[in-house]
Design a protein around this motif. Structure first.
Motif, PDB file in Angstrom:
ATOM      1  N   GLN A  13      41.462  40.784  39.583  1.00  0.00           N
ATOM      2  CA  GLN A  13      42.502  40.764  38.666  1.00  0.00           C
ATOM      3  C   GLN A  13      43.780  40.185  39.142  1.00  0.00           C
ATOM      4  O   GLN A  13      43.919  40.335  40.449  1.00  0.00           O
ATOM      5  N   ALA A  14      44.396  39.633  38.644  1.00  0.00           N
ATOM      6  CA  ALA A  14      45.718  39.082  39.180  1.00  0.00           C
ATOM      7  C   ALA A  14      46.745  40.186  39.590  1.00  0.00           C
ATOM      8  O   ALA A  14      46.389  41.391  39.243  1.00  0.00           O
ATOM      9  N   GLY A  15      47.090  40.172  40.907  1.00  0.00           N
ATOM     10  CA  GLY A  15      47.704  41.122  41.723  1.00  0.00           C
ATOM     11  C   GLY A  15      46.842  41.771  42.784  1.00  0.00           C
ATOM     12  O   GLY A  15      47.347  42.394  43.403  1.00  0.00           O
ATOM     13  N   GLY A  16      45.613  41.425  42.655  1.00  0.00           N
ATOM     14  CA  GLY A  16      44.534  42.069  43.457  1.00  0.00           C
ATOM     15  C   GLY A  16      44.573  41.316  44.649  1.00  0.00           C
ATOM     16  O   GLY A  16      45.102  40.419  45.023  1.00  0.00           O
ATOM     17  N   SER A  17      43.627  41.563  45.683  1.00  0.00           N
ATOM     18  CA  SER A  17      43.314  41.190  46.795  1.00  0.00           C
ATOM     19  C   SER A  17      41.639  40.852  47.035  1.00  0.00           C
ATOM     20  O   SER A  17      40.880  41.309  46.366  1.00  0.00           O
ATOM     21  N   LYS A  64      52.319  30.950  51.090  1.00  0.00           N
ATOM     22  CA  LYS A  64      53.077  31.729  52.099  1.00  0.00           C
ATOM     23  C   LYS A  64      53.516  33.045  51.560  1.00  0.00           C
ATOM     24  O   LYS A  64      54.188  33.411  50.617  1.00  0.00           O
ATOM     25  N   GLY A  65      53.396  34.176  52.672  1.00  0.00           N
ATOM     26  CA  GLY A  65      53.712  35.478  52.049  1.00  0.00           C
ATOM     27  C   GLY A  65      52.661  36.242  51.395  1.00  0.00           C
ATOM     28  O   GLY A  65      52.951  37.536  51.396  1.00  0.00           O
ATOM     29  N   ARG A  66      51.687  35.740  51.118  1.00  0.00           N
ATOM     30  CA  ARG A  66      50.688  36.243  50.379  1.00  0.00           C
ATOM     31  C   ARG A  66      49.378  36.357  50.901  1.00  0.00           C
ATOM     32  O   ARG A  66      48.549  37.177  50.984  1.00  0.00           O
ATOM     33  N   PHE A  67      49.124  35.234  51.850  1.00  0.00           N
ATOM     34  CA  PHE A  67      47.840  34.993  52.322  1.00  0.00           C
ATOM     35  C   PHE A  67      48.166  34.938  53.879  1.00  0.00           C
ATOM     36  O   PHE A  67      49.189  34.609  54.381  1.00  0.00           O
ATOM     37  N   THR A  68      46.975  35.552  54.559  1.00  0.00           N
ATOM     38  CA  THR A  68      47.266  35.622  55.987  1.00  0.00           C
ATOM     39  C   THR A  68      45.803  35.453  56.722  1.00  0.00           C
ATOM     40  O   THR A  68      44.700  35.606  56.088  1.00  0.00           O
ATOM     41  N   ILE A  69      45.948  34.401  57.726  1.00  0.00           N
ATOM     42  CA  ILE A  69      44.478  33.884  58.343  1.00  0.00           C
ATOM     43  C   ILE A  69      44.669  34.533  59.820  1.00  0.00           C
ATOM     44  O   ILE A  69      45.650  34.429  60.483  1.00  0.00           O
ATOM     45  N   SER A  70      43.656  35.061  60.116  1.00  0.00           N
ATOM     46  CA  SER A  70      43.121  35.379  61.403  1.00  0.00           C
ATOM     47  C   SER A  70      41.844  34.939  62.175  1.00  0.00           C
ATOM     48  O   SER A  70      41.162  34.810  61.391  1.00  0.00           O
ATOM     49  N   ARG A  71      41.735  35.066  63.393  1.00  0.00           N
ATOM     50  CA  ARG A  71      40.463  34.606  64.031  1.00  0.00           C
ATOM     51  C   ARG A  71      40.123  35.684  64.887  1.00  0.00           C
ATOM     52  O   ARG A  71      41.007  36.416  65.726  1.00  0.00           O
ATOM     53  N   MET A  82      43.720  37.531  51.170  1.00  0.00           N
ATOM     54  CA  MET A  82      44.582  37.037  50.114  1.00  0.00           C
ATOM     55  C   MET A  82      45.235  38.184  49.199  1.00  0.00           C
ATOM     56  O   MET A  82      44.184  39.091  48.836  1.00  0.00           O
ATOM     57  N   ASN A  83      46.329  38.377  49.414  1.00  0.00           N
ATOM     58  CA  ASN A  83      47.064  39.594  48.419  1.00  0.00           C
ATOM     59  C   ASN A  83      47.912  38.994  47.516  1.00  0.00           C
ATOM     60  O   ASN A  83      48.114  37.824  47.189  1.00  0.00           O
ATOM     61  N   ASN A  84      48.058  39.714  46.289  1.00  0.00           N
ATOM     62  CA  ASN A  84      48.829  39.573  45.147  1.00  0.00           C
ATOM     63  C   ASN A  84      48.259  38.466  44.505  1.00  0.00           C
ATOM     64  O   ASN A  84      49.242  37.203  44.393  1.00  0.00           O
ATOM     65  N   LEU A  85      47.187  38.173  44.332  1.00  0.00           N
ATOM     66  CA  LEU A  85      46.743  36.955  43.814  1.00  0.00           C
ATOM     67  C   LEU A  85      47.059  36.539  42.736  1.00  0.00           C
ATOM     68  O   LEU A  85      47.070  37.641  41.687  1.00  0.00           O
ATOM     69  N   THR A 112      33.139  29.075  48.725  1.00  0.00           N
ATOM     70  CA  THR A 112      33.017  30.326  48.096  1.00  0.00           C
ATOM     71  C   THR A 112      34.139  30.443  46.931  1.00  0.00           C
ATOM     72  O   THR A 112      35.228  30.050  47.108  1.00  0.00           O
ATOM     73  N   GLN A 113      33.488  30.924  45.707  1.00  0.00           N
ATOM     74  CA  GLN A 113      34.339  30.764  44.496  1.00  0.00           C
ATOM     75  C   GLN A 113      35.163  32.020  44.389  1.00  0.00           C
ATOM     76  O   GLN A 113      34.916  33.038  44.740  1.00  0.00           O
ATOM     77  N   VAL A 114      36.512  31.593  43.960  1.00  0.00           N
ATOM     78  CA  VAL A 114      37.527  32.980  44.011  1.00  0.00           C
ATOM     79  C   VAL A 114      37.995  32.814  42.521  1.00  0.00           C
ATOM     80  O   VAL A 114      38.352  31.624  42.107  1.00  0.00           O
ATOM     81  N   THR A 115      37.858  33.895  41.773  1.00  0.00           N
ATOM     82  CA  THR A 115      38.560  33.631  40.306  1.00  0.00           C
ATOM     83  C   THR A 115      39.314  34.882  40.148  1.00  0.00           C
ATOM     84  O   THR A 115      38.959  36.139  40.596  1.00  0.00           O
ATOM     85  N   VAL A 116      40.532  34.647  39.695  1.00  0.00           N
ATOM     86  CA  VAL A 116      41.579  35.492  39.392  1.00  0.00           C
ATOM     87  C   VAL A 116      41.636  35.532  37.963  1.00  0.00           C
ATOM     88  O   VAL A 116      42.326  34.608  37.409  1.00  0.00           O
ATOM     89  N   SER A 117      41.673  36.623  37.463  1.00  0.00           N
ATOM     90  CA  SER A 117      41.943  36.965  35.814  1.00  0.00           C
ATOM     91  C   SER A 117      43.409  37.206  35.596  1.00  0.00           C
ATOM     92  O   SER A 117      43.751  38.081  36.398  1.00  0.00           O
ATOM     93  N   SER A 118      43.883  36.751  34.356  1.00  0.00           N
ATOM     94  CA  SER A 118      45.349  37.515  34.185  1.00  0.00           C
ATOM     95  C   SER A 118      45.066  38.551  33.427  1.00  0.00           C
ATOM     96  O   SER A 118      43.959  39.043  32.839  1.00  0.00           O
TER      97      SER A 118
END
Length: 118
Positions: A13-17, A64-71, A82-85, A112-118
């Motif tokens: 859902q929107a706002g999720g991670s 920017k500010g919502r997503f973070t990449i790490s290795r 991915m936060n606050n989607l 990979t599919q990402v679906t964010v519902s409103s």
């Protein structure tokens, strides 16, 4: 031969991670530059963010500010947290890799599919 395998997509859902992971094999992982791209239906593929071999990351303005990449060089993985989607984040997400000094992206995962519902 380099292989990239993404995992972690799904419906949220929107706002999720969500946390996506890209597992790489076939080349010395620590030397690879890894980026995430996404493609929404009817739109061109766009850059989301990337991380260099030294661990520095950069992001598209839209995430920017919502997503973070790490290795994790010990596990040969790159994660995309991915936060606050938002519904507009809905897309197929791909990881891509290139050795340092190579301009193009010769190696891609299957997506990979990402679906964010409103």
């Amino acid at each position: 031969q380099v292989q990239l395998v993404e995992s972690g997509g799904g419906l949220v859902q929107a706002g999720g991670s969500l946390r996506l992971s890209c597992a790489a094999s076939g080349l010395p992982f620590s030397s690879l530059i890894i980026s995430w791209f996404r493609q929404a239906p009817g739109k061109e593929r766009e850059f989301v963010g990337g991380i260099g071999s030294a661990g520095s990351a950069n992001y598209a303005d839209s995430v920017k500010g919502r997503f973070t990449i790490s290795r994790d060089n010990a596990r040969n993985t790159v994660d995309l947290q991915m936060n606050n989607l938002k519904p507009e984040d809905t897309a197929i997400y791909y990881c891509a890799a290139r050795p340092a000094g190579v301009g193009a992206w010769p190696y891609w995962g299957q997506g990979t599919q990402v679906t964010v519902s409103s």
